[in-house]
Design an enzyme around this catalytic site. Structure first.
Site, PDB file in Angstrom:
ATOM      1  N   HIS A 133       0.868  -1.173   0.000  1.00  0.00           N
ATOM      2  CA  HIS A 133       0.000   0.000   0.000  1.00  0.00           C
ATOM      3  C   HIS A 133       0.915   1.236   0.000  1.00  0.00           C
ATOM      4  CE1 HIS A 133      -2.831   2.926   1.771  1.00  0.00           C
ATOM      5  NE2 HIS A 133      -3.804   2.105   1.439  1.00  0.00           N
ATOM      6  N   ASP A 143       3.215  -4.049   7.857  1.00  0.00           N
ATOM      7  CA  ASP A 143       1.968  -3.314   7.690  1.00  0.00           C
ATOM      8  C   ASP A 143       0.840  -4.306   7.948  1.00  0.00           C
ATOM      9  OD1 ASP A 143      -0.365  -2.200   6.823  1.00  0.00           O
ATOM     10  OD2 ASP A 143       0.323  -1.710   4.797  1.00  0.00           O
ATOM     11  N   GLN A 155      -4.449  -5.137   7.083  1.00  0.00           N
ATOM     12  CA  GLN A 155      -5.402  -6.183   6.708  1.00  0.00           C
ATOM     13  C   GLN A 155      -5.198  -7.419   7.580  1.00  0.00           C
ATOM     14  OE1 GLN A 155      -7.768  -5.404   4.654  1.00  0.00           O
ATOM     15  NE2 GLN A 155      -6.840  -3.499   3.939  1.00  0.00           N
ATOM     16  N   LYS A 159     -10.416  -0.505  10.677  1.00  0.00           N
ATOM     17  CA  LYS A 159     -10.668  -1.734   9.909  1.00  0.00           C
ATOM     18  C   LYS A 159     -10.985  -2.907  10.851  1.00  0.00           C
ATOM     19  CE  LYS A 159      -7.199  -0.504   6.411  1.00  0.00           C
ATOM     20  NZ  LYS A 159      -7.848   0.324   5.404  1.00  0.00           N
ATOM     21  N   CYS A 161      -4.745   2.299  -3.634  1.00  0.00           N
ATOM     22  CA  CYS A 161      -3.475   2.805  -3.093  1.00  0.00           C
ATOM     23  C   CYS A 161      -2.333   1.839  -3.370  1.00  0.00           C
ATOM     24  CB  CYS A 161      -3.576   3.098  -1.587  1.00  0.00           C
ATOM     25  SG  CYS A 161      -4.828   4.303  -1.206  1.00  0.00           S
TER      26      CYS A 161
END
Lengths: 406, 154
Positions: free
Chosen positions: A121, A198, A201, A224, A362
């Protein structure tokens, strides 16, 4: 809490969206909020509001305790060794900027290399790009294979003697590939390389255990995870957070301020300058409890079933081409429809109340690699059902009809 | 909301087979446009003669059916017009997409107006207005020889 009845915990599904029932397939972008989280924000502002960590009055002390309770819950949820390894930020983006900026100040020299992947991303690329500009570091990209995953072998192949940091996604927001973070970390640490993850998710969809994963940093987006917007969490190993310099200066992060010298506060205050997103942090405790009450194993099983079902459905639909087919796949179905631009798909689906994302998500590097300007993405959350995916498929068929496709 | 109004046959046809999707040889003005949110991009090329009449106009780029059809119809209408007329048509089109119920330009024939009005369905889809207007803003930028790229966010 039974996952089959989870939709009723989310007030938004009682709403009609342009006269339709909402089929929300955009959770990789942001998840909807359960009533207990919404109510908690209201309750805090209505009955308990005060700033935290500054005053000694009753409300301030109570609010500080509530704020710190969330830190403890988060420590438990991701099995961090120490409560002070949890830093609240304004989002995962700020968490990744914090890591890149402070490692850049103290750790990276001209010519050093940071290894990321083609799946990243923009928030796990642009902060490193700043260092490419300011410190003349080099950024290398581990490439995806034909099914849209990045393997341990590929990462290992791209390491050079100058690689100081590996910064990778846990779960791709486009192909859904789940990266072998534990194995990558083991390999990287054996070469003295720092690992940044990261986890935007990863955190809502995977079981997290920081002590087992052993990465040095892990960035989380709370909105999220069925939590409020404006809030993220940075997990960082204590030794790094102690060693690295502060990111932002201001109130709350200092120890002593004199005209000729300033000393900084201890963890976690050192990284939480200014008034934080107090209500959001306090309400996020309810998100963690919501996830715990269902159980992450149950969530993972439910979402895996949904993705398998959706994948089969879309594979059978001619004209639909799914992006990536990784062996280990999380909750996203990205696709293109031959002859229909993703924005047209999204507008037509919206007419049926089906909310998806269209664009490059993104991830322009990845879309360039796949040689497409944009894609459509349906992503699932705890509240989705197989009926939602049936509706997705029906609405895709409507797109085909409007565009005269077979 | 009406999908049929948005995706009229003429839009689908221009979207599928855009006119003037190429690069003008010996162009003397050009500009690029970009919609960073969705990745649509367009590059408009103009060849003006000594009287500032558009001898040729073309575009390159990629985007949704709305943006491709809009650029395609625009290039068809602008060819043969002078700079002043072309800019007046752009103003009229942008006014129609924003609020005006119809086109007022005296520089457009009735059948040209009818063709352009096919894009009016976009009005009901605020998120898609940028798709329809990107190439038009880029055209003005090409006339003015502005070097900076047009972004729909501005």
């Amino acid at each position: 809490m039974n996952i089959d009845h989870i939709k009723k915990e989310f007030p938004i599904f009682d709403e009609k969206i342009q006269n339709n029932d909402l089929v929300y397939l955009d959770s990789a972008n942001s998840s909807q909020k359960p009533k207990i989280v919404v109510d908690r924000i209201n309750e805090f502002y209505t009955k308990q509001f005060s700033n935290v960590g500054r005053s000694v009055h009753y409300l301030a002390v109570a609010a500080t305790n509530l704020y710190e309770n969330t830190r403890t819950s988060m420590q438990r949820y991701i099995n961090a060794k120490d409560k002070n390894e949890i830093v609240f930020t304004k989002g995962a983006t700020e968490a990744l900027n914090l890591v890149a900026n402070t490692l850049g100040q103290n750790y990276l020299k001209e010519g050093d290399e940071v290894l990321i992947t083609e799946l990243e991303h923009h928030s796990n690329y642009v902060p490193w790009h700043f260092l490419r500009k300011s410190k003349n570091i080099k950024i290398n990209f581990a490439e995806i294979n034909e099914v849209g995953e990045v393997t341990l072998e590929e990462i290992e192949k791209k390491i050079t003697p100058k690689t100081k940091i590996i910064s990778i996604t846990h779960l791709s927001n486009v192909t859904g590939a789940i990266l072998p973070v534990k194995e990558i970390t083991d390999m990287a640490h054996s070469k003295g390389i720092i690992v940044v993850v990261d986890g935007c998710q990863g955190a809502p969809h995977l079981k997290l255990d920081m002590q087992d994963l052993d990465c040095d940093f892990y960035a989380i987006s709370c909105h999220k995870m069925y939590g409020p917007t404006g809030l993220g969490v940075l997990y960082g190993k204590k030794k790094w957070l102690e060693e690295l310099p502060p990111y932002q200066g201001g109130g709350g992060m200092i120890n002593e301020v004199k005209k000729d010298r300033i000393t900084y506060g201890d963890l976690p205050n050192k990284y939480e300058a200014g008034t934080m997103a107090t209500a959001q942090v306090i309400a996020f405790d309810q998100s963690i409890k919501f996830l715990e009450s269902i159980g992450i194993e149950n969530i993972m099983k439910h979402e895996a079933e949904l993705i398998e079902y959706g994948q089969e459905l879309l594979q059978k639909n001619n004209s639909v081409k799914l992006l990536g087919n990784p062996k280990n796949k999380g909750g996203v179905l990205s696709f293109i429809l031959e002859g229909v631009h993703p924005h047209d798909i999204a507008t037509i689906l919206d007419e049926d109340g089906v909310a998806i994302r269209a664009g490059h998500h993104c991830c322009q590097i990845l879309h360039d690699k796949l040689d497409i300007p944009a894609s459509a993405r349906a992503s699932v959350g705890v509240y989705n059902t197989k009926e939602d995916l049936d509706q997705l498929n029906d609405s895709i068929n409507n797109c085909k009809k409007i565009f005269n496709l077979k | 909301m009406n999908l049929k109004e948005l995706y009229q046959e003429i839009i689908l046809e221009h979207g599928k087979n855009p006119r003037n999707l190429r690069k003008t040889e010996n162009f003397n003005k050009d500009a690029k446009g970009n919609n960073p949110l969705c990745g649509d991009n367009v590059h408009v090329y103009l060849k003006l003669n000594g009287q500032k009449i558009v001898e040729d106009i073309s575009f390159e780029g990629s985007g949704c059916a709305i943006s491709m059809a809009s650029a395609s119809i625009m290039t068809d209408l602008i060819k043969g017009k002078n700079e002043h007329e072309a800019k007046e048509i752009v103003e009229d089109f942008l006014g129609m997409i924003k609020e005006n119920p119809e086109l007022k330009s005296e520089n457009l024939k009735e059948d040209e107006k009818t063709k352009l009005m096919c894009l009016s369905g976009v009005k009901q889809y605020p998120m898609r207005v940028k798709c329809a207007t990107l190439s038009w803003h880029t055209l003005v930028s090409a006339f003015d020889n502005k070097r900076e790229e047009i972004k729909t966010e501005n």
